[in-house]
Design an enzyme around this catalytic site. Structure first.
Site, PDB file in Angstrom:
ATOM      1  N   ILE A 139     -24.090 -25.409  25.134  1.00 14.89           N
ATOM      2  CA  ILE A 139     -24.447 -26.238  23.874  1.00 14.89           C
ATOM      3  C   ILE A 139     -24.822 -27.653  24.256  1.00 14.89           C
ATOM      4  O   ILE A 139     -24.092 -28.088  25.404  1.00 14.89           O
ATOM      5  CB  ILE A 139     -23.476 -26.088  22.850  1.00 14.89           C
ATOM      6  CG1 ILE A 139     -22.006 -26.416  23.320  1.00 14.89           C
ATOM      7  CG2 ILE A 139     -23.495 -24.828  22.274  1.00 14.89           C
ATOM      8  CD1 ILE A 139     -20.948 -26.453  22.193  1.00 14.89           C
ATOM      9  N   ASP A 140     -25.557 -28.479  23.686  1.00 13.40           N
ATOM     10  CA  ASP A 140     -25.718 -29.849  24.148  1.00 13.40           C
ATOM     11  C   ASP A 140     -24.591 -30.818  24.360  1.00 13.40           C
ATOM     12  O   ASP A 140     -23.637 -30.473  23.607  1.00 13.40           O
ATOM     13  CB  ASP A 140     -26.801 -30.253  23.244  1.00 13.40           C
ATOM     14  CG  ASP A 140     -28.067 -29.539  23.439  1.00 13.40           C
ATOM     15  OD1 ASP A 140     -28.363 -28.804  23.849  1.00 13.40           O
ATOM     16  OD2 ASP A 140     -28.736 -29.706  22.119  1.00 13.40           O
TER      17      ASP A 140
END
Length: 305
Positions: A137-138
Site C-alpha cells: 500500500i502507498d
C-alpha cells in the site's frame, strides 16, 4: 539503480516478456518481474510493454532495478501495530508516512526494516529488499497489509491475490457529493504517458482494473466511501476516484483540490479477508480509522450539525 540490457535471439522469440526475463536471471521471481513491469521499469525498444508481450528477435530489453547486492537491509526497532500473527503470516496496520520496503535513497525506517527486527524469518521469494512482501500500500495510505513468513505462505497468498479471492476494503474521503449509493468503476489503468511517476486510466499499456464502492456518509462537500478492490493495480483507488471526478482528499498526486491539510491521502485499508495458507480457515482482520482521519470526520459532522 542498475540497468540491464538484453537482446532477444531468434530462439527466444515469441516468448512472453515476463517468462523471457525470468529465464535470464534465476534470482528474479515472476512476481518481482511483474512488479518491475507494473512500475514501468522494463522497456522494449524504448517502449513500456505488458508482461504478456511476445518478444521478437533482436528486441532490445532494458530492465531497471535496485541492485540488491549494494543494499543491506538492517533490522530496526520500530513499533508495529500487529493485528494478526501466527507462524505463517503477520498482518500489520501500517501508519501514514511509512514506506513498505527499502529502495535507493530510502533504506531505513521502512516496514521491512521493522519486520526484520520483529520476525526471525520472512519469505525470500521477493528478494532481500522485499522479504515477505506479498502486496503493497502507498506510503501515505494507512491500514492493513499482509506479510508472509515463509515461501509456502507467500505462494498461497500470491495465488489468492491473482485469483481475486483476497477481499480488501478501504475507507476513502473524497471530494464532492456522490449521488448514488453504489457504483463500480471498470476502467483500465496504466502508466501515465506524460508523467512516469503517475498512473492513469488509459488505453495504452494498461491492465483491467475494477473498483467497487458504496457511500457510507455524505457531507456538504465530501463523501465517505468504502471501496472494494477487485484488482490490485498501482494507485488504483486514487486513480479511479479521480477518474469519476471525486479525487481522494489530501491526495497530492491525483487531487486537483487542496481544501485541508492531511499530510497525504485520506485512504485507509480497514478490512482484509484471506484463506489461511496452512489451515484453510477464512481469516478476517480489521483496523480502525487512524485518529487524524476520524477527527476530520468528526469536524465535518460538527460543522453540519
Amino acid at each position: 539503480m542498475k540497468e540491464i540490457t538484453y537482446i532477444v535471439s531468434e530462439e527466444e522469440a515469441k516468448t512472453r516478456l515476463d517468462k523471457y526475463l525470468a529465464a535470464q536471471d534465476e534470482a528474479l521471481s515472476r512476481s518481482r518481474i511483474q512488479s518491475l513491469v507494473d512500475e514501468g521499469q522494463v522497456c522494449v525498444n524504448g517502449n513500456i510493454q505488458k508482461a504478456n508481450y511476445k518478444v521478437k528477435a533482436n528486441d532490445t530489453i532494458v530492465l531497471k532495478m535496485e541492485d540488491d547486492r549494494e543494499l543491506e537491509v538492517e533490522p530496526e526497532n520500530i513499533p508495529l501495530d500487529i493485528r494478526y500473527e501466527d507462524e505463517d503470516v503477520i498482518v500489520i496496520n501500517k501508519p501514514k508516512g511509512m514506506v513498505v520496503h527499502p529502495a535507493n535513497g530510502n533504506q531505513n525506517g521502512t516496514l521491512v526494516n521493522a519486520l526484520l527486527y520483529h520476525c526471525k524469518d520472512l519469505s525470500g521469494i521477493n528478494g532481500v529488499l522485499r522479504p515477505g512482501i506479498v502486496h503493497r500500500i502507498d506510503k501515505d495510505t494507512t491500514g492493513l497489509l499482509i506479510v508472509a513468513k515463509n515461501d509456502m505462505a507467500h505462494a498461497s497468498l500470491s495465488k489468492q491475490l491473482q485469483t481475486k479471492s483476497v477481499n480488501r476494503l478501504y475507507y476513502a474521503l473524497v471530494h464532492g457529493v456522490i449521488p448514488h449509493d453504489f457504483g463500480t468503476i471498470d476502467a483500465p489503468i496504466g502508466r501515465d504517458v506524460n508523467d512516469r511517476q503517475k498512473m492513469a486510466v488509459t488505453a495504452s499499456n494498461s491492465k483491467d482494473a475494477r473498483t467497487h464502492f458504496k457511500v457510507i456518509e455524505r457531507f456538504k462537500e465530501y463523501t465517505l466511501v468504502e471501496c472494494r478492490l477487485e484488482t490490485g493495480r498501482t494507485h488504483q483507488i486514487r486513480v479511479h476516484m479521480q477518474y469519476i471526478g471525486h479525487p481522494v482528499v489530501g491526495d497530492e498526486k491525483y487531487s486537483y483540490r487542496k481544501t485541508m491539510k492531511t499530510g497525504g491521502q485520506l485512504l485507509h485499508a480497514h478490512q482484509l479477508t484471506f484463506v489461511h495458507p496452512r489451515t484453510n480457515e477464512t481469516i478476517t482482520v480489521e483496523a480502525p480509522l487512524p485518529t487524524q482521519f476520524e477527527e476530520i470526520l468528526e469536524e465535518l459532522r460538527a460543522k453540519e450539525a
